[in-house]
Write a protein that holds these residues in place. Structure first.
Motif: not given
Length: 67
Positions: A32-45
């Motif tokens: 779950v932490k890894a998925e949230i981190g990936g989502l954060r990077i995608e949203v910032l992009g």
């Protein structure tokens, strides 16, 4: 139920179930932490791309030369 072997088996089963629950919950939290981190990077992009597009529209609309 008075046999020592029965109580040993109950204890071993309980300990193994507790261990499995611990391992599964730890791995789930990690995923779950890894998925949230990936989502954060995608949203910032996406936000950066949107900011770039809005800046380009602003420059084009108000006649500011592009660099």
């Amino acid at each position: 139920m008075n046999e020592p072997q029965v109580w040993v088996l109950i204890g071993v089963f309980a300990a193994s179930m507790f261990g499995m629950i611990t391992v599964v919950s730890t791995l789930f939290i990690h995923v779950v932490k890894a998925e949230i981190g990936g989502l954060r990077i995608e949203v910032l992009g996406e936000i950066r791309a949107l900011d770039r597009d809005v800046t380009a529209l602003y420059r084009n609309t108000f006649g500011i030369d592009r660099d």
